[in-house]
Design a protein around this motif. Structure first.
Motif, PDB file in Angstrom:
ATOM      1  N   LYS A 246       0.863  -1.175   0.000  1.00  0.00           N
ATOM      2  CA  LYS A 246       0.000   0.000   0.000  1.00  0.00           C
ATOM      3  C   LYS A 246       0.904   1.231   0.000  1.00  0.00           C
ATOM      4  N   ARG A 247       0.622   2.146  -0.925  1.00  0.00           N
ATOM      5  CA  ARG A 247       1.418   3.367  -1.003  1.00  0.00           C
ATOM      6  C   ARG A 247       0.482   4.574  -0.936  1.00  0.00           C
ATOM      7  N   TYR A 248       0.880   5.516  -0.102  1.00  0.00           N
ATOM      8  CA  TYR A 248       0.093   6.724   0.125  1.00  0.00           C
ATOM      9  C   TYR A 248       0.876   7.969  -0.260  1.00  0.00           C
ATOM     10  N   THR A 249       0.148   8.984  -0.682  1.00  0.00           N
ATOM     11  CA  THR A 249       0.648  10.355  -0.669  1.00  0.00           C
ATOM     12  C   THR A 249      -0.219  11.130   0.317  1.00  0.00           C
ATOM     13  N   ILE A 250       0.437  11.714   1.323  1.00  0.00           N
ATOM     14  CA  ILE A 250      -0.253  12.425   2.397  1.00  0.00           C
ATOM     15  C   ILE A 250       0.054  13.916   2.287  1.00  0.00           C
ATOM     16  N   ASN A 251      -0.969  14.740   2.439  1.00  0.00           N
ATOM     17  CA  ASN A 251      -0.783  16.195   2.464  1.00  0.00           C
ATOM     18  C   ASN A 251      -1.378  16.764   3.755  1.00  0.00           C
ATOM     19  N   LEU A 252      -0.579  17.542   4.452  1.00  0.00           N
ATOM     20  CA  LEU A 252      -1.033  18.249   5.651  1.00  0.00           C
ATOM     21  C   LEU A 252      -0.930  19.751   5.403  1.00  0.00           C
TER      22      LEU A 252
ATOM     23  N   THR B  14       3.717  21.943  10.092  1.00  0.00           N
ATOM     24  CA  THR B  14       3.448  20.639   9.475  1.00  0.00           C
ATOM     25  C   THR B  14       4.636  19.688   9.556  1.00  0.00           C
ATOM     26  N   VAL B  15       5.857  20.213   9.640  1.00  0.00           N
ATOM     27  CA  VAL B  15       7.022  19.334   9.785  1.00  0.00           C
ATOM     28  C   VAL B  15       7.007  18.659  11.156  1.00  0.00           C
ATOM     29  N   VAL B  16       6.599  19.409  12.183  1.00  0.00           N
ATOM     30  CA  VAL B  16       6.479  18.809  13.517  1.00  0.00           C
ATOM     31  C   VAL B  16       5.417  17.714  13.507  1.00  0.00           C
ATOM     32  N   ALA B  17       4.291  17.982  12.857  1.00  0.00           N
ATOM     33  CA  ALA B  17       3.239  16.966  12.764  1.00  0.00           C
ATOM     34  C   ALA B  17       3.733  15.738  11.998  1.00  0.00           C
ATOM     35  N   TYR B  18       4.438  15.976  10.906  1.00  0.00           N
ATOM     36  CA  TYR B  18       5.024  14.878  10.126  1.00  0.00           C
ATOM     37  C   TYR B  18       5.972  14.046  10.993  1.00  0.00           C
TER      38      TYR B  18
ATOM     39  N   LYS C  49      -4.898  11.290  10.717  1.00  0.00           N
ATOM     40  CA  LYS C  49      -6.068  12.090  11.075  1.00  0.00           C
ATOM     41  C   LYS C  49      -5.936  12.650  12.488  1.00  0.00           C
ATOM     42  N   ALA C  50      -5.506  11.815  13.420  1.00  0.00           N
ATOM     43  CA  ALA C  50      -5.421  12.244  14.823  1.00  0.00           C
ATOM     44  C   ALA C  50      -4.398  13.354  15.004  1.00  0.00           C
ATOM     45  N   VAL C  51      -3.229  13.190  14.394  1.00  0.00           N
ATOM     46  CA  VAL C  51      -2.182  14.211  14.529  1.00  0.00           C
ATOM     47  C   VAL C  51      -2.603  15.512  13.857  1.00  0.00           C
ATOM     48  N   ALA C  52      -3.211  15.409  12.687  1.00  0.00           N
ATOM     49  CA  ALA C  52      -3.660  16.613  11.986  1.00  0.00           C
ATOM     50  C   ALA C  52      -4.707  17.373  12.811  1.00  0.00           C
ATOM     51  N   GLU C  53      -5.665  16.651  13.338  1.00  0.00           N
ATOM     52  CA  GLU C  53      -6.729  17.302  14.110  1.00  0.00           C
ATOM     53  C   GLU C  53      -6.190  17.902  15.404  1.00  0.00           C
TER      54      GLU C  53
ATOM     55  N   SER D 219      -4.682  21.229  14.597  1.00  0.00           N
ATOM     56  CA  SER D 219      -5.535  22.154  13.830  1.00  0.00           C
ATOM     57  C   SER D 219      -5.118  22.257  12.371  1.00  0.00           C
ATOM     58  N   MET D 220      -4.927  21.104  11.773  1.00  0.00           N
ATOM     59  CA  MET D 220      -4.521  21.034  10.377  1.00  0.00           C
ATOM     60  C   MET D 220      -5.561  20.290   9.553  1.00  0.00           C
ATOM     61  N   THR D 221      -5.582  20.575   8.268  1.00  0.00           N
ATOM     62  CA  THR D 221      -6.375  19.759   7.350  1.00  0.00           C
ATOM     63  C   THR D 221      -5.461  18.696   6.752  1.00  0.00           C
ATOM     64  N   TYR D 222      -6.073  17.639   6.253  1.00  0.00           N
ATOM     65  CA  TYR D 222      -5.273  16.548   5.719  1.00  0.00           C
ATOM     66  C   TYR D 222      -5.941  15.955   4.487  1.00  0.00           C
ATOM     67  N   ASP D 223      -5.101  15.367   3.631  1.00  0.00           N
ATOM     68  CA  ASP D 223      -5.586  14.601   2.482  1.00  0.00           C
ATOM     69  C   ASP D 223      -4.790  13.307   2.430  1.00  0.00           C
ATOM     70  N   ILE D 224      -5.496  12.178   2.368  1.00  0.00           N
ATOM     71  CA  ILE D 224      -4.861  10.854   2.341  1.00  0.00           C
ATOM     72  C   ILE D 224      -5.203  10.200   1.010  1.00  0.00           C
ATOM     73  N   ASN D 225      -4.178  10.010   0.178  1.00  0.00           N
ATOM     74  CA  ASN D 225      -4.392   9.423  -1.148  1.00  0.00           C
ATOM     75  C   ASN D 225      -3.715   8.053  -1.209  1.00  0.00           C
ATOM     76  N   LEU D 226      -4.516   6.993  -1.155  1.00  0.00           N
ATOM     77  CA  LEU D 226      -4.001   5.628  -1.309  1.00  0.00           C
ATOM     78  C   LEU D 226      -3.970   5.326  -2.810  1.00  0.00           C
ATOM     79  N   TRP D 227      -2.775   5.425  -3.415  1.00  0.00           N
ATOM     80  CA  TRP D 227      -2.689   5.302  -4.873  1.00  0.00           C
ATOM     81  C   TRP D 227      -2.132   3.951  -5.344  1.00  0.00           C
TER      82      TRP D 227
END
Length: 409
Positions: free
Chosen positions: A211-217, A235-239, A304-308, A311-319
C-alpha cells in the motif's frame, strides 16, 4: 556440460547489451539496447534447438517441446529490461539460469515429457515509461491500450512510437493460454537476509502486498522568529510525530511488516518560515492481507489524529493497493526438496519484499520463486553482485525443479 562456465559466457555476452563502463546495465524497454538484447537472445534460443517465437508486444519464448505431453508447458524465466544504471543480474539471471538449466537437462536427459519454455518478458521495471509489468500483464491480457497510449519517456518519446519503432505492437488477441502447468522464476534476493543468515537459497512463500500513500497536511506558514511555539501549526512537527509513532508501531508488530517514509516536500521549505504545508509518501508491505489492512487503518487513523490535534487539514491518497501473492504450495515443496539436495540446510523459506513478474502469474497459474543471495543486499545498482557459487547453486536447484516438473510422470 559445465554449468558455471556456460552461465558466465552467456552473462558476459548479454551484459554487453546496454553495458556501462562502470559496470552494470541500462537496458530500457524498446530502446536500441533492449532490441539488440532480445534479438541476440532469439538467436541463442535457436542455436540451442528451441522453438522460438515473439508475441505482439515483445515477450520472447524458447520452447523445448515435450514428447508425451507437448500441450502441457512448464514455464520459467524473468524480465529482460533493467533500471537505469542497474546490475547484470536483476531479471537477466532469471532468463539465463533457465536457459542453462534447460540446456543441461536436454544434454543429460534428452526430450522432456512436458514442454519446457524459457520466457524473456519484455518489461517489468517501469524505468523508461511510467508503467510496470508490461510483459507479464500482456501475457495474461491485463494491459490495455488506454493504459499506455498517451504516456511518454523522459525525452518525450511516446510509448507506442517506441514500441512500433522496435517492430512490436499492441496485443491483438484476448486469448489467454491454457497450457501452462507451472511458472518458476529465479531471481537475486535484492536484500540482505540470505547473506546475513549464511543461506544459499531462498524458497519464496509469497510476494508481499503493498500500500502506497501520498499524504498532504496543511497548517499555517508564519514567521520563524515572531511565532511562539505554542501558537504554531507546523506541518514538519506533525510529520515528525507521525513518522515516530508509526515507526515505533511497525517495530512492535515486527517482521515481515515494513514501513518507509520516502518523498518529503515541506512548503515553503526555507530556513526562516514555519512550514505551513507538507506532502510525503508512505510505503507499507506485508505478506498477510489482513495484517496489512489493519496496519493501513492505523496509518490513516494516526494521520487524522495528529492533523486534528494540531488544527490542520489533511488529504490521504491511497494510490497503490496491491494484494499479496502467495506461491503454489506443491511447487514450494518441490523447490524445498531440490534445495535440500543441493545445499543441505542452507536454505530459507521466506517472503519476497520486492515485486516480481511471478506476482502477476500467480493469479492465473501455479507459480513459485527461488532466490539466490545478493552481496550486501545491493540491487538496482551497478554494484549489484552475487557470488558465482551461489548463482550456480540457484541454477542447479532450478534444473532439479524443472526435471521434477517436466521429466517425471
Amino acid at each position: 556440460m559445465d554449468i558455471q562456465s556456460t552461465f558466465e559466457t552467456l552473462d558476459k555476452k548479454f551484459t554487453s547489451y546496454g553495458g556501462l563502463e562502470q559496470g552494470g546495465i541500462t537496458r530500457l524497454l524498446y530502446s536500441p539496447e533492449w532490441i539488440a538484447a532480445v534479438r541476440e537472445l532469439e538467436a541463442t534460443f535457436k542455436e540451442e534447438g528451441l522453438e522460438v517465437s515473439f508475441d505482439d508486444v515483445g515477450n520472447l519464448s524458447g520452447r523445448l517441446v515435450g514428447s508425451k505431453y507437448p500441450e502441457e508447458t512448464i514455464l520459467t524465466g524473468s524480465h529482460i529490461d533493467t533500471v537505469v544504471e542497474g546490475g547484470h543480474l536483476d531479471g537477466q539471471f532469471g532468463i539465463l539460469s533457465a536457459l542453462v538449466a534447460v540446456k543441461y537437462l536436454k544434454e543429460k536427459h534428452g526430450q522432456p515429457l512436458r514442454t519446457i519454455e524459457v520466457l524473456s518478458l519484455a518489461e517489468e521495471e517501469g524505468s523508461r515509461f511510467p508503467y510496470t509489468f508490461w510483459g507479464s500483464k500482456n501475457f495474461f491480457n491485463l494491459a490495455k491500450k488506454a493504459d499506455v497510449d498517451t504516456i511518454e519517456d523522459a525525452e518525450g518519446i511516446k510509448f507506442e512510437d517506441a514500441m512500433h519503432e522496435s517492430g512490436f505492437d499492441y496485443r491483438k488477441t484476448d486469448d489467454v493460454r491454457g497450457d501452462i502447468k507451472a511458472f518458476v522464476e529465479v531471481h537475486i534476493e535484492q536484500g540482505k537476509v540470505l547473506e546475513a543468515e549464511n543461506k544459499a537459497i531462498g524458497v519464496v512463500t509469497g510476494i508481499v502486498g503493498q500500500k502506497r500513500y501520498t499524504i498532504n497536511l496543511k497548517g499555517e506558514a508564519n514567521h520563524a522568529g515572531t511565532t511562539p511555539m505554542s501558537l504554531r501549526r507546523d506541518t514538519v512537527v506533525a510529520y515528525s510525530e507521525i513518522v515516530t509513532d508509526l515507526t515505533k508501531r511497525a517495530r512492535e508488530i515486527g517482521e515481515p511488516l515494513v514501513l518507509t517514509f520516502g518523498h518529503v516536500a515541506p512548503v515553503p521549505n526555507t530556513v526562516n518560515v514555519v512550514p505551513g504545508e507538507i506532502t510525503f509518501s508512505i510505503d507499507c508491505r506485508h505478506i498477510d492481507q489482513q495484517l496489512l489492512n489493519n496496519f493501513a487503518r492505523e496509518i490513516e487513523d494516526k494521520v487524522k489524529a495528529v492533523a486534528e490535534a494540531n488544527s490542520m487539514t489533511y488529504d490521504i491518497n491511497l494510490w497503490m493497493d496491491e494484494a499479496p501473492s502467495l506461491m503454489d504450495k506443491e511447487i514450494i515443496q518441490i523447490i524445498e526438496k531440490a534445495a535440500k539436495a543441493n545445499v543441505g540446510d542452507r536454505y530459507k523459506l521466506m517472503p519476497s519484499g520486492a515485486g516480481h513478474d511471478a506476482q502477476i502469474f500467480a493469479d492465473f497459474v501455479p507459480t513459485a520463486m527461488l532466490f539466490v543471495p545478493s552481496i550486501g543486499g545491493i540491487s538496482h545498482n551497478t554494484n549489484e553482485e552475487t557470488k558465482i557459487e551461489d548463482l550456480v547453486k540457484g541454477i542447479e536447484v532450478l534444473k532439479d525443479v524443472l526435471f521434477e516438473l517436466a521429466y517425471k510422470e
